[in-house]
Design a protein around this motif. Structure first.
Motif, PDB file in Angstrom:
ATOM      1  N   ASN A 175      38.491  25.149  44.666  1.00 40.43           N
ATOM      2  CA  ASN A 175      38.695  23.818  43.186  1.00 40.43           C
ATOM      3  C   ASN A 175      39.421  24.926  42.177  1.00 40.43           C
ATOM      4  O   ASN A 175      38.747  24.237  41.382  1.00 40.43           O
ATOM      5  CB  ASN A 175      38.618  22.533  43.374  1.00 40.43           C
ATOM      6  N   GLY A 176      39.621  25.953  42.464  1.00 39.47           N
ATOM      7  CA  GLY A 176      40.185  27.243  40.857  1.00 39.47           C
ATOM      8  C   GLY A 176      39.909  28.108  41.799  1.00 39.47           C
ATOM      9  O   GLY A 176      40.545  28.807  42.609  1.00 39.47           O
ATOM     10  N   GLN A 177      39.384  29.695  40.417  1.00 38.89           N
ATOM     11  CA  GLN A 177      39.927  30.548  41.251  1.00 38.89           C
ATOM     12  C   GLN A 177      38.867  31.516  41.670  1.00 38.89           C
ATOM     13  O   GLN A 177      37.343  30.795  41.349  1.00 38.89           O
ATOM     14  CB  GLN A 177      40.013  31.683  39.503  1.00 38.89           C
ATOM     15  N   PHE A 178      39.287  32.492  42.472  1.00 34.74           N
ATOM     16  CA  PHE A 178      37.955  32.999  43.578  1.00 34.74           C
ATOM     17  C   PHE A 178      38.214  34.827  42.229  1.00 34.74           C
ATOM     18  O   PHE A 178      39.429  35.073  42.918  1.00 34.74           O
ATOM     19  CB  PHE A 178      38.078  32.966  44.656  1.00 34.74           C
ATOM     20  N   ASP A 179      37.374  35.048  42.577  1.00 32.08           N
ATOM     21  CA  ASP A 179      36.914  36.520  42.087  1.00 32.08           C
ATOM     22  C   ASP A 179      36.025  37.357  43.445  1.00 32.08           C
ATOM     23  O   ASP A 179      34.888  36.722  43.318  1.00 32.08           O
ATOM     24  CB  ASP A 179      36.067  36.605  40.457  1.00 32.08           C
ATOM     25  N   LEU A 180      35.795  38.513  43.752  1.00 31.19           N
ATOM     26  CA  LEU A 180      34.446  38.789  44.899  1.00 31.19           C
ATOM     27  C   LEU A 180      35.289  39.986  43.921  1.00 31.19           C
ATOM     28  O   LEU A 180      35.951  40.620  43.689  1.00 31.19           O
ATOM     29  CB  LEU A 180      36.342  39.123  45.829  1.00 31.19           C
ATOM     30  N   GLY A 181      33.852  40.156  43.581  1.00 35.49           N
ATOM     31  CA  GLY A 181      33.307  41.356  42.976  1.00 35.49           C
ATOM     32  C   GLY A 181      33.322  43.144  43.382  1.00 35.49           C
ATOM     33  O   GLY A 181      33.560  43.090  44.590  1.00 35.49           O
ATOM     34  N   ASP A 182      33.766  43.734  42.374  1.00 36.22           N
ATOM     35  CA  ASP A 182      33.552  44.979  42.943  1.00 36.22           C
ATOM     36  C   ASP A 182      32.107  45.537  44.160  1.00 36.22           C
ATOM     37  O   ASP A 182      31.595  44.907  43.869  1.00 36.22           O
ATOM     38  CB  ASP A 182      33.141  45.962  41.794  1.00 36.22           C
ATOM     39  N   ASN A 183      33.044  45.962  45.035  1.00 41.87           N
ATOM     40  CA  ASN A 183      32.076  47.380  46.652  1.00 41.87           C
ATOM     41  C   ASN A 183      31.693  45.733  46.939  1.00 41.87           C
ATOM     42  O   ASN A 183      30.356  45.906  47.586  1.00 41.87           O
ATOM     43  CB  ASN A 183      31.210  48.006  45.301  1.00 41.87           C
ATOM     44  N   SER A 184      31.969  43.970  46.590  1.00 41.24           N
ATOM     45  CA  SER A 184      31.403  43.040  47.545  1.00 41.24           C
ATOM     46  C   SER A 184      32.286  42.802  48.967  1.00 41.24           C
ATOM     47  O   SER A 184      32.865  43.836  49.125  1.00 41.24           O
ATOM     48  CB  SER A 184      31.187  42.032  46.668  1.00 41.24           C
ATOM     49  N   VAL A 185      31.384  42.478  50.131  1.00 45.32           N
ATOM     50  CA  VAL A 185      32.254  42.515  51.688  1.00 45.32           C
ATOM     51  C   VAL A 185      31.647  40.575  51.706  1.00 45.32           C
ATOM     52  O   VAL A 185      30.304  40.070  51.609  1.00 45.32           O
ATOM     53  CB  VAL A 185      30.903  43.642  52.011  1.00 45.32           C
ATOM     54  N   PHE A 186      33.188  39.649  51.410  1.00 43.40           N
ATOM     55  CA  PHE A 186      33.043  39.046  51.940  1.00 43.40           C
ATOM     56  C   PHE A 186      33.323  38.257  53.813  1.00 43.40           C
ATOM     57  O   PHE A 186      34.522  38.981  53.800  1.00 43.40           O
ATOM     58  CB  PHE A 186      33.660  38.229  50.185  1.00 43.40           C
ATOM     59  N   ARG A 187      32.970  37.167  54.240  1.00 51.82           N
ATOM     60  CA  ARG A 187      33.799  36.843  55.522  1.00 51.82           C
ATOM     61  C   ARG A 187      33.541  35.475  55.256  1.00 51.82           C
ATOM     62  O   ARG A 187      33.222  34.324  54.652  1.00 51.82           O
ATOM     63  CB  ARG A 187      32.348  37.111  56.230  1.00 51.82           C
ATOM     64  N   GLY A 188      34.551  35.283  56.092  1.00 53.43           N
ATOM     65  CA  GLY A 188      35.235  33.959  56.238  1.00 53.43           C
ATOM     66  C   GLY A 188      36.555  33.109  55.945  1.00 53.43           C
ATOM     67  O   GLY A 188      37.495  34.519  54.921  1.00 53.43           O
ATOM     68  N   THR A 189      37.706  32.416  55.984  1.00 53.27           N
ATOM     69  CA  THR A 189      38.482  32.304  55.031  1.00 53.27           C
ATOM     70  C   THR A 189      38.509  31.466  54.179  1.00 53.27           C
ATOM     71  O   THR A 189      37.406  30.577  54.352  1.00 53.27           O
ATOM     72  CB  THR A 189      40.082  31.447  56.112  1.00 53.27           C
ATOM     73  N   VAL A 190      39.276  32.159  52.634  1.00 58.11           N
ATOM     74  CA  VAL A 190      39.134  31.400  51.809  1.00 58.11           C
ATOM     75  C   VAL A 190      40.465  30.192  51.648  1.00 58.11           C
ATOM     76  O   VAL A 190      41.538  31.051  51.751  1.00 58.11           O
ATOM     77  CB  VAL A 190      39.088  32.345  50.883  1.00 58.11           C
ATOM     78  N   VAL A 191      40.840  28.960  51.650  1.00 58.98           N
ATOM     79  CA  VAL A 191      41.474  28.700  51.037  1.00 58.98           C
ATOM     80  C   VAL A 191      41.338  27.576  49.783  1.00 58.98           C
ATOM     81  O   VAL A 191      40.269  27.052  49.321  1.00 58.98           O
ATOM     82  CB  VAL A 191      41.343  27.311  51.991  1.00 58.98           C
ATOM     83  N   ALA A 192      41.861  28.396  48.749  1.00 64.13           N
ATOM     84  CA  ALA A 192      41.984  28.320  47.198  1.00 64.13           C
ATOM     85  C   ALA A 192      42.826  27.579  46.098  1.00 64.13           C
ATOM     86  O   ALA A 192      44.113  27.430  46.740  1.00 64.13           O
ATOM     87  CB  ALA A 192      41.486  29.845  46.484  1.00 64.13           C
ATOM     88  N   ASN A 193      42.590  26.899  45.691  1.00 66.16           N
ATOM     89  CA  ASN A 193      43.370  26.378  44.397  1.00 66.16           C
ATOM     90  C   ASN A 193      43.583  26.475  42.853  1.00 66.16           C
ATOM     91  O   ASN A 193      43.420  26.220  42.008  1.00 66.16           O
ATOM     92  CB  ASN A 193      43.234  24.644  44.904  1.00 66.16           C
ATOM     93  N   GLY A 194      43.643  28.158  43.472  1.00 64.16           N
ATOM     94  CA  GLY A 194      43.681  28.839  42.060  1.00 64.16           C
ATOM     95  C   GLY A 194      44.147  29.873  42.792  1.00 64.16           C
ATOM     96  O   GLY A 194      44.401  30.811  44.320  1.00 64.16           O
ATOM     97  N   ALA A 195      43.742  31.157  41.431  1.00 60.80           N
ATOM     98  CA  ALA A 195      44.353  33.096  41.641  1.00 60.80           C
ATOM     99  C   ALA A 195      43.115  33.096  42.195  1.00 60.80           C
ATOM    100  O   ALA A 195      42.420  32.876  42.681  1.00 60.80           O
ATOM    101  CB  ALA A 195      44.752  32.941  40.229  1.00 60.80           C
ATOM    102  N   ILE A 196      43.471  34.952  43.259  1.00 63.40           N
ATOM    103  CA  ILE A 196      42.550  35.352  44.268  1.00 63.40           C
ATOM    104  C   ILE A 196      42.685  36.463  43.579  1.00 63.40           C
ATOM    105  O   ILE A 196      43.621  36.876  43.702  1.00 63.40           O
ATOM    106  CB  ILE A 196      43.168  35.027  45.339  1.00 63.40           C
ATOM    107  N   ASN A 197      41.615  37.406  43.484  1.00 65.83           N
ATOM    108  CA  ASN A 197      41.255  38.198  42.875  1.00 65.83           C
ATOM    109  C   ASN A 197      40.154  39.205  43.025  1.00 65.83           C
ATOM    110  O   ASN A 197      38.993  38.847  43.606  1.00 65.83           O
ATOM    111  CB  ASN A 197      40.834  38.730  41.006  1.00 65.83           C
ATOM    112  N   LEU A 198      40.699  39.852  44.345  1.00 65.80           N
ATOM    113  CA  LEU A 198      39.800  40.888  45.133  1.00 65.80           C
ATOM    114  C   LEU A 198      39.881  41.823  44.050  1.00 65.80           C
ATOM    115  O   LEU A 198      40.317  43.315  43.816  1.00 65.80           O
ATOM    116  CB  LEU A 198      40.824  41.359  46.202  1.00 65.80           C
ATOM    117  N   LEU A 199      38.857  42.294  43.867  1.00 68.61           N
ATOM    118  CA  LEU A 199      38.059  43.509  42.442  1.00 68.61           C
ATOM    119  C   LEU A 199      37.994  45.096  43.224  1.00 68.61           C
ATOM    120  O   LEU A 199      38.230  44.659  44.612  1.00 68.61           O
ATOM    121  CB  LEU A 199      37.006  43.328  41.788  1.00 68.61           C
ATOM    122  N   GLU A 200      37.558  45.778  42.272  1.00 69.64           N
ATOM    123  CA  GLU A 200      37.988  47.182  43.598  1.00 69.64           C
ATOM    124  C   GLU A 200      36.901  47.785  44.321  1.00 69.64           C
ATOM    125  O   GLU A 200      35.654  46.985  43.908  1.00 69.64           O
ATOM    126  CB  GLU A 200      37.419  47.926  41.622  1.00 69.64           C
TER     127      GLU A 200
END
Length: 731
Positions: A175-200
């Motif tokens: 319920n807000g913005q999602f920021d995926l940090g640099d060089n991170s590995v994330f698994r799953g489906t993100v359903v956000a109520n805001g901006a999505i930033n996949l960083l470097e």
């Protein structure tokens, strides 16, 4: 007070059960194919982001591709994006309504391990380090995280899945913005109520979906997590068939068949339920199923191979099975039947083939049986005894006729012995086992005799062969060890003399005691009374090779022998029995002193009347010594003179005297056709115990006739020990 206690007990009981959450994954609908999507907002990208799956926005700008690459489709403000926007909103609303299974803190990671559940985080949250989701070996384990605020991960953070946890069953409601940090590995489906930033250089294995907010990408990898696509399989041919046939199943695409094969198609011969399983990181799906039915073939029991005798019958097959049909054929051709268990009477060895068909399934099977037909007679078994004339000793319990071929194989419990009075005839004989012709027994083989086994002809046994003879035999002659004189001839070619049986072994020095043995050859054509008989011993005690060429019995020649104690009375002639006509040459007979000592060359008696070239004799007689009358008696065809000891049949291995015309180079023929069976027990010897007076009437140059005087103690020097020279009569 009582009500409070009951309430406390109920609370304890409820808390003692594990948490069970019956939440289900949200239905993403048209959004399920998107790796990146926002209902309202721009999508921007920098550098070489790689997207596997669809990407798009329903309202907003779309830039950065290229340099980014997409394996999928782009949807911007089109019907697909409109439908996806609606479905993302519906999924978010569904997740909002899912009941929390467990409320946890707002800081995730740091090697934290969580099992399947619905986790609620009451405010903005972070992920540091590693978070591990344990599926607990359940491929359908569901993980839902409900974050009531913004959610950010630190650099190099990771979400790991273990024990069958699937990224397709991991959902993050933010319920807000999602920021995926640099060089991170994330698994799953993100359903956000805001901006999505996949960083470097960060990676998302799943989906980035927003109901309202921009999406910015920076050199990322995003791969949508989709359930695998099930293969659709089909059969090429009937899936119901008989044992031994097969069917090909095809249609596998990147899956594994239920029999373990990963090939696009398989050929199956066994019954079963066949399908394909397709698997990826989101789970497994199975194809349609194909049931293969294999009907068994009938037994087709033709029976076991067997041997029968000629003109005997035998039953084939087995009891019929109701509903099955039967068809028989044969090689050689000529037999046909539709009976399950026919009776046959083959005349020759035959192979019978049965084809049995199941009328319901059409399945059939074939089987063959070989029936070997033995001839009526001819093969010895020896099951009963050694008696030739016992039917149970022969195949088919039938004694062979004189025209039958006879086989005596190895491995029989008994072997035939032809006893006295047995006179046996056959066409040919193969002797691999053993055959003994006892005294008084007789065998005639009119065809070929092949003796690779043991053939023994005992003394006074008789063998006549009218064809070729191969192999060896042991032919025995009994010579009493009484120091009496006996005439011998060999029924085999090349029989050694100095072998310890007929004379001492040579090389070596012969015994000096003349009283133990003697072995004489007769030199025809000599008029000197002391030169006719040539002793095997030379005067020096060695061996006389000159008068005994090769130290072997000469073919069709007679010899004079005598044996005392210490010698075996059984003399064994070993070799191939003589057969075919024999011609005896007398090259050295050139004067009136023309007595010769031939011998019967066969292991059977010879009929003198059938001996040819008797015109080369001075008279057509043969002479033998009668030890009773102490005189020679002789036989001319049909008539004998001088006694009753001879009958015109010269026994086997027997020497005898004849007188040749003194012209030199003449022959006496003993044809094979002269052979007869005459098993008399008389063995002609030259022996005497009576004393006689010798009276000679001479013509001045040669002897004309001789009468004899026998002296027990005084023998004629160089001739005999007990009698004087006898064979110089000119009559």
């Amino acid at each position: 007070m009582k009500n409070k206690l009951l309430l406390f007990i109920a609370i304890v009981i409820l808390l003692s059960f594990p948490v069970i959450n019956f939440a289900q994954a949200p239905n993403l609908g048209a959004a399920s194919s998107f790796a990146v999507f926002t209902a309202v907002g721009a999508i921007t990208n920098s550098e070489t982001t790689n997207i596997t799956g669809d990407i798009g926005t329903n309202v907003g700008a779309f830039t950065g591709f290229p340099p980014g690459t997409i394996v999928g489709q782009i949807h911007v403000a089109d019907p697909t994006s409109a439908l996806a926007a609606s479905d993302v909103d519906a999924a978010y609303t569904y997740l909002t309504g899912v009941t929390c299974g467990l409320v946890i803190g707002t800081t995730l990671g740091n090697n934290q391990v969580l099992g399947p559940n619905v986790y609620c985080l009451g405010a903005a949250s972070t992920l540091n380090g590693t978070l591990t989701l344990d599926g607990q070996n359940d491929p359908n384990a569901l993980f839902i995280f409900k974050v009531d605020g913004a959610f950010a991960t630190s650099t190099f953070s990771t979400v790991n899945l273990i024990n069958s946890a699937s990224l397709c069953n991991v959902y993050w409601q933010i319920n807000g913005q999602f920021d995926l940090g640099d060089n991170s590995v994330f698994r799953g489906t993100v359903v956000a109520n805001g901006a999505i930033n996949l960083l470097e250089s960060s990676s998302l294995l799943g989906r980035a979906l927003s109901r309202a907010g921009a999406v910015s990408l920076h050199n990322n990898i995003v791969t949508v997590g989709l359930q695998p696509t099930a293969s659709i399989i089909s059969a090429i041919g009937s899936t119901t068939f008989c044992a031994g046939a097969d069917v090909t199943l095809s249609g596998n695409i990147d899956g594994v068949w239920s029999n373990g094969s990963s090939a696009p198609s398989i050929t199956v011969t066994t019954a079963g339920n066949y399908f394909v399983t397709n698997t990826n990181t989101c789970g497994s799906v199975t194809s349609n199923h194909i049931l293969v039915t294999v009907n068994p073939n009938p037994a087709a029991n033709a029976g076991i191979d067997r041997s029968i005798c000629l003109n005997m019958d035998t039953q084939l097959g087995a009891t019929a099975i109701i509903g099955n049909t039967y068809s028989w054929s044969s090689v050689p051709v000529g037999f046909n039947s539709t009976v399950a268990d026919p009776t046959v009477t083959p005349l020759v060895t035959t192979v019978y083939t049965l084809t049995e068909t199941n009328s319901l399934t059409g399945c059939m099977n074939s089987n063959s049986v070989t029936v070997t037909v033995n001839p009526i007679k001819g093969t010895w078994t020896g099951h009963i005894s050694t008696d030739w004339n016992t039917a149970g000793n022969w195949v088919c319990n039938t004694i062979p006729l004189p025209t039958d071929d006879v086989i005596i194989p190895l491995g029989c419990p008994n072997y035939p012995v032809l006893v006295a009075g047995s006179v046996i005839y056959c066409h040919s004989m193969e002797l691999d086992g053993s055959l003994t012709i006892a005294p008084g027994g007789a065998l005639t083989v009119n065809g070929n005799l092949t003796a690779t086994g043991s053939l023994v002809i005992e003394s006074q046994g008789s063998l006549i062969t009218n064809g070729n003879v191969t192999g060896t035999a042991t032919i025995q002659r009994t010579v009493p060890t009484d120091m009496a004189w006996h005439f011998l001839s060999s029924p085999v070619s090349g029989q050694p003399i100095c072998n310890g049986v007929f004379a001492p072994t040579y090389p070596g020095t012969f015994p000096g005691n003349i009283a133990t043995w003697d072995f004489y050859n007769w030199l025809p054509g000599e008029c000197d009374a002391n030169l006719h008989w040539r002793n095997l011993r030379a005067l020096t005690g060695g061996v006389n090779n000159v008068d005994f060429p090769l130290l072997a019995f000469a073919d069709s020649r007679g010899y004079l022998v005598s044996y005392g104690s210490g010698w075996s009375p059984t003399k064994n002639f070993i070799g191939t029995p003589n057969t075919a006509d024999r011609s005896l040459a007398f090259y050295d007979v050139t004067n009136s002193c023309s007595w010769a000592l031939p011998g019967n060359p066969f292991p059977s008696a010879v009929d003198w009347s059938k001996v040819t070239l008797k015109e080369n004799l001075t008279t057509p007689y043969y002479y033998i010594w009668n030890d009773v009358t102490q005189n020679y008696e002789y036989w001319m065809d049909g008539t004998h003179f001088g006694g009753v000891k001879i009958d015109g049949n010269i026994p086997a291995e027997q020497g005898f005297f004849v007188k040749i015309l003194p012209t030199g180079g003449l022959h006496l023929n003993i044809p094979n056709s002269a052979r007869i069976h005459d098993n008399g027990t008389d063995t002609w010897i030259k022996d005497a115990t009576a004393n006689k007076l010798s009276l000679t009437i001479a013509n001045g140059t040669k002897y004309n006739d001789v009468a004899y005087v026998m002296f027990e103690d005084n023998c004629t020097v160089g001739v005999d020990r007990k009698d004087a020279e006898k064979m110089f009569s000119m009559n």
